[in-house]
Motif scaffolding. Structure first.
Motif, PDB file in Angstrom:
ATOM      1  N   PHE A 104       0.813  -1.208   0.000  1.00 22.06           N
ATOM      2  CA  PHE A 104       0.000   0.000   0.000  1.00 22.06           C
ATOM      3  C   PHE A 104       0.852   1.265   0.000  1.00 22.06           C
ATOM      4  O   PHE A 104       0.354   2.360  -0.303  1.00 22.06           O
ATOM      5  CB  PHE A 104      -0.958  -0.008   1.192  1.00 22.06           C
ATOM      6  CG  PHE A 104      -1.951  -1.129   1.135  1.00 22.06           C
ATOM      7  CD1 PHE A 104      -3.091  -1.027   0.351  1.00 22.06           C
ATOM      8  CD2 PHE A 104      -1.734  -2.297   1.835  1.00 22.06           C
ATOM      9  CE1 PHE A 104      -4.001  -2.074   0.286  1.00 22.06           C
ATOM     10  CE2 PHE A 104      -2.631  -3.349   1.782  1.00 22.06           C
ATOM     11  CZ  PHE A 104      -3.773  -3.235   0.992  1.00 22.06           C
ATOM     12  N   ASN A 105       2.133   1.157   0.342  1.00 19.97           N
ATOM     13  CA  ASN A 105       3.018   2.322   0.256  1.00 19.97           C
ATOM     14  C   ASN A 105       3.112   2.832  -1.177  1.00 19.97           C
ATOM     15  O   ASN A 105       3.285   4.027  -1.419  1.00 19.97           O
ATOM     16  CB  ASN A 105       4.417   1.965   0.763  1.00 19.97           C
ATOM     17  CG  ASN A 105       4.427   1.644   2.253  1.00 19.97           C
ATOM     18  OD1 ASN A 105       3.551   2.076   2.994  1.00 19.97           O
ATOM     19  ND2 ASN A 105       5.414   0.875   2.682  1.00 19.97           N
ATOM     20  N   VAL A 106       3.005   1.907  -2.123  1.00 19.07           N
ATOM     21  CA  VAL A 106       3.081   2.272  -3.540  1.00 19.07           C
ATOM     22  C   VAL A 106       1.921   3.184  -3.925  1.00 19.07           C
ATOM     23  O   VAL A 106       2.046   4.034  -4.808  1.00 19.07           O
ATOM     24  CB  VAL A 106       3.075   1.005  -4.425  1.00 19.07           C
ATOM     25  CG1 VAL A 106       3.133   1.361  -5.899  1.00 19.07           C
ATOM     26  CG2 VAL A 106       4.237   0.095  -4.051  1.00 19.07           C
ATOM     27  N   ALA A 107       0.810   3.020  -3.215  1.00 17.46           N
ATOM     28  CA  ALA A 107      -0.385   3.808  -3.551  1.00 17.46           C
ATOM     29  C   ALA A 107      -0.366   5.214  -2.970  1.00 17.46           C
ATOM     30  O   ALA A 107      -1.292   5.987  -3.197  1.00 17.46           O
ATOM     31  CB  ALA A 107      -1.631   3.072  -3.065  1.00 17.46           C
ATOM     32  N   GLY A 108       0.680   5.551  -2.204  1.00 13.02           N
ATOM     33  CA  GLY A 108       0.691   6.922  -1.712  1.00 13.02           C
ATOM     34  C   GLY A 108       1.552   7.197  -0.505  1.00 13.02           C
ATOM     35  O   GLY A 108       1.580   8.324  -0.018  1.00 13.02           O
ATOM     36  N   GLY A 109       2.242   6.206   0.033  1.00 10.61           N
ATOM     37  CA  GLY A 109       3.118   6.480   1.160  1.00 10.61           C
ATOM     38  C   GLY A 109       2.745   5.675   2.377  1.00 10.61           C
ATOM     39  O   GLY A 109       2.267   4.549   2.274  1.00 10.61           O
TER      40      GLY A 109
END
Length: 245
Positions: A164-169
């Motif tokens: 989920f970091n890929v989706a925004g941090g």
């Protein structure tokens, strides 16, 4: 009925020395709201216990439903009570949900129709907005899945929290993060439907939360008006406790 031992006993039993008592009257134990609420309580369980808060939950179902619910959510069985026919919900005036009646339909069939309409936002204010929030993310909400934590939400493959970091941090609720947890809940219930929902008559019934002090005075309450509306602030569902415990 208390799930841990099957005894019919006061839901306030064991709360005598608590600083505060949170009584949650929730919908069906297989409902989105019930499972998600239990997840938040489990997430902050240590902090709530340290503040002297006792928690009791009353859900619609039977003891088997309660045991399955606690097995999945890790909610303590001694804190969970069963109301098979939503009598307490009626006594304290909680929203029964949309109640359209189609001629020649049984109570269970009508409940299904009304539930589907409520999922579409009819008679369930805020539901669609909350669904969309689960997909788009929310910078006012905390991060829900830690890096290295693996979420199994069929039919998706296992998902590492770092994804989920890929989706925004990190450090806030990322896009699709809450939706993934809800998908996991849905897969659990669908896979064990007869256990979680032994009687679909009460599918639309909503719940409420009531916080009391040691003397029994009501400090705060929330009455659900729709699906995915178990708190006034769904970004921080337990924030109403902050200045009360």
């Amino acid at each position: 009925m208390r799930v841990s031992d099957g005894k019919v006993i006061s839901i306030l039993s064991g709360c005598e020395t608590a600083n505060r008592v949170l009584v949650i009257v929730c919908p069906q134990l297989g409902d989105f709201d019930s499972l998600e609420y239990a997840w938040w309580l489990q997430r902050d369980r240590q902090q709530l216990a340290a503040a002297g808060l006792a928690i009791r939950m009353v859900g619609i179902g039977d003891r088997s439903a309660g045991e399955k619910f606690c097995e999945f959510t890790k909610f303590p069985t001694e804190w969970l009570f069963i109301d098979r026919e939503a009598k307490l919900h009626t006594q304290i005036g909680l929203y029964p949900g949309l109640s359209l009646k189609i001629p020649k339909f049984s109570a269970a069939q009508n409940a299904w129709v009304n539930l589907i309409l409520m999922c579409a936002g009819i008679g369930s204010p805020g539901t669609l907005r909350e669904v969309f929030r689960g997909y788009k993310g929310d910078r006012n909400a905390p991060q829900l899945i830690n890096d290295g934590e693996v979420v199994r939400a069929k039919p998706l493959p296992p998902i590492d929290g770092a994804f989920f970091n890929v989706a925004g941090g990190s450090g806030f609720q990322r896009p699709f993060e809450l939706a993934t947890l809800r998908l996991r809940n849905m897969a659990e219930v669908i896979g064990n439907w007869q256990t979680y929902v032994p009687d679909p008559t009460y599918l639309t019934q909503r719940g409420g939360s009531f916080l009391f002090d040691r003397q029994g005075a009501l400090l705060a309450e929330h009455r659900d008006r729709g699906i995915l509306g178990f708190a006034a602030n769904m970004s921080q569902p337990l924030s109403f406790l902050t200045d009360k415990i």
